[in-house]
Scaffold this motif. Structure first.
Motif, short mmCIF file in Angstrom:
data_model
loop_
_atom_site.label_atom_id
_atom_site.label_comp_id
_atom_site.label_asym_id
_atom_site.label_seq_id
_atom_site.Cartn_x
_atom_site.Cartn_y
_atom_site.Cartn_z
N LEU A 95 76.80 7.67 -2.32
CA LEU A 95 75.59 7.40 -3.10
C LEU A 95 74.38 8.10 -2.50
O LEU A 95 73.58 8.73 -3.22
CB LEU A 95 75.35 5.88 -3.15
CG LEU A 95 74.06 5.41 -3.80
CD1 LEU A 95 74.10 5.63 -5.30
CD2 LEU A 95 73.81 3.93 -3.49
N LEU A 96 74.24 8.03 -1.19
CA LEU A 96 73.08 8.61 -0.52
C LEU A 96 73.08 10.14 -0.57
O LEU A 96 72.04 10.77 -0.44
CB LEU A 96 73.02 8.14 0.94
CG LEU A 96 72.84 6.63 1.12
CD1 LEU A 96 72.84 6.26 2.60
CD2 LEU A 96 71.55 6.14 0.46
N ASP A 100 76.93 9.97 -8.44
CA ASP A 100 76.50 9.03 -9.48
C ASP A 100 77.00 7.63 -9.15
O ASP A 100 78.21 7.42 -9.01
CB ASP A 100 77.05 9.50 -10.82
CG ASP A 100 76.58 8.65 -12.00
OD1 ASP A 100 75.99 7.58 -11.77
OD2 ASP A 100 76.84 9.06 -13.15
N SER A 101 76.10 6.67 -9.04
CA SER A 101 76.48 5.31 -8.65
C SER A 101 77.46 4.68 -9.64
O SER A 101 78.29 3.85 -9.27
CB SER A 101 75.24 4.43 -8.50
OG SER A 101 74.56 4.28 -9.75
N ALA A 138 68.13 10.98 -7.62
CA ALA A 138 66.81 10.78 -8.23
C ALA A 138 66.06 9.66 -7.53
O ALA A 138 64.84 9.72 -7.36
CB ALA A 138 66.97 10.48 -9.71
N GLU A 139 66.79 8.64 -7.11
CA GLU A 139 66.22 7.53 -6.36
C GLU A 139 67.14 7.23 -5.20
O GLU A 139 68.35 7.42 -5.28
CB GLU A 139 66.07 6.29 -7.24
CG GLU A 139 65.11 6.46 -8.41
CD GLU A 139 64.99 5.20 -9.24
OE1 GLU A 139 65.75 4.23 -8.97
OE2 GLU A 139 64.15 5.16 -10.14
N THR A 140 66.58 6.75 -4.11
CA THR A 140 67.40 6.39 -2.96
C THR A 140 67.02 5.01 -2.46
O THR A 140 65.83 4.65 -2.46
CB THR A 140 67.23 7.41 -1.81
OG1 THR A 140 68.02 6.99 -0.68
CG2 THR A 140 65.78 7.55 -1.40
#
Length: 258
Positions: A95-96, A100-101, A138-140
Motif C-alpha cells: 500500500l505504501l 491499489d488498496s 495519491a494519499e498515504t
C-alpha cells in the motif's frame, strides 16, 4: 480499502488472484503452501537500511515482487502462519508503495486455518514474468514524528499502542491507549473475532470510527495487522507511524510508564 477475505472467498478465486506466502522459505517448501502461492519470506522485505522506518526501499521492493511474478495491478492475497501479522505487514508495505488498496487482501486465519479444511501442496509454483512498477499513492497513511507529537494534544485523535500490556506498562506515548493486536484475533479459528466482538473491544479502548486513529508499536509490524483490521471494518482516518517507538525514543520523544 485493504480487506480481510475468507478461505471460501479465496478458494473461489485461486486462479484469478496472486497468492503470497510470507512464511520462511523452508516452511513454504517443506510443510507446503496454498496452491499457486508464491514465496516472499518476511525477512526479504524487512530492512532497516531502506526507506523510513523498516520499509525495504523502492528498488528492493520492486525487484522482489517482480522476481515473484507479482505485478502492480494484481489482486493480491497474503497469508502467514501467525494470525496474519506478517502478511499484514506485506500488504501495508505494498500500500505504501502505491499498490491499489482495493486489490490488497489478508486471508482470514492463516496457513494452519486453511490447512485444516483445504488442499495444500509442496509442488513448486511456476512464476510468471512481471515488472512491478512502484507509484506514489495519491494519499498515504504515513505520519512522522512531528505529526504524532502534535496529535498527543488533539482530543479528536486516539493514539493506539498495539503492543502487549507488559510492554505498554514499561513505557508508552503520553495518553496512548493499549490495544494489543492479538485481542482482535481468535486463537481457535486463527482469524478475526466476530464483528460484534471487535466493535466491543474497539469501543472499550476508545478506538471509534468517528475519531482519528494513530497506530504505533516498536517496529511497525504489529500496527500493520491493526491497520488492516480497521481498514476492513471501514475506519477511514487511520494514521500509520512507521517509525514507531524505535524512532520515538531515538528522538527523545516523551514516554510514560505504568
Amino acid at each position: 480499502m485493504v480487506d480481510v477475505v475468507s478461505s471460501d472467498w479465496l478458494a473461489d478465486r485461486l486462479g484469478d488472484v496472486r497468492v503470497v506466502d510470507v512464511r520462511d522459505g523452508w516452511e513454504f517448501d517443506g510443510i507446503g503452501h496454498l496452491p499457486g502461492a508464491v514465496s516472499i519470506p518476511f525477512d526479504r522485505f524487512r530492512s532497516a537500511d531502506g526507506d523510513v522506518g523498516m520499509l525495504p526501499g523502492r528498488d528492493a521492493w520492486a525487484d522482489l515482487l517482480s522476481g515473484a511474478g507479482v505485478a502492480a495491478d494484481d489482486d493480491v492475497v497474503a497469508y502467514d502462519d501467525t494470525h496474519g501479522v506478517f502478511a499484514a505487514r506485506f500488504l501495508v508495505t505494498a500500500l505504501l508503495y502505491g499498490h491499489d488498496s482495493d486489490r490488497l487482501h489478508l486471508l482470514d486465519g492463516d496457513f494452519s486455518a486453511w490447512n485444516r479444511e483445504r488442499e495444500t501442496t509442496t509442488e513448486a509454483t511456476e512464476v510468471a514474468g512481471a515488472v512491478y512498477e512502484i507509484t506514489d499513492p495519491a494519499e498515504t497513511p504515513l505520519v512522522d514524528f512531528e505529526a504524532v507529537e502534535a496529535a498527543l494534544d488533539d482530543p479528536e485523535t486516539v493514539i493506539v499502542d498495539t503492543r502487549d500490556p507488559a510492554e505498554y506498562e514499561e513505557g508508552h506515548l503520553p495518553g496512548a491507549v493499549n490495544l494489543d493486536w492479538r485481542e482482535l484475533v481468535d486463537d481457535e479459528t486463527r482469524g478475526l473475532k466476530p464483528r460484534d466482538e471487535l466493535d466491543s473491544i474497539l469501543d472499550a479502548a476508545g478506538v471509534t470510527a468517528d475519531r482519528r486513529v494513530v497506530l504505533y508499536c516498536n517496529t511497525a509490524r504489529r500496527i500493520s495487522h491493526t491497520y488492516v483490521v480497521l481498514s476492513h471494518l471501514g475506519y477511514d482516518d487511520v494514521a500509520f507511524y512507521e517509525g514507531s517507538l524505535t524512532e520515538w525514543e531515538a528522538r527523545d520523544g516523551a514516554v510514560v510508564e505504568g
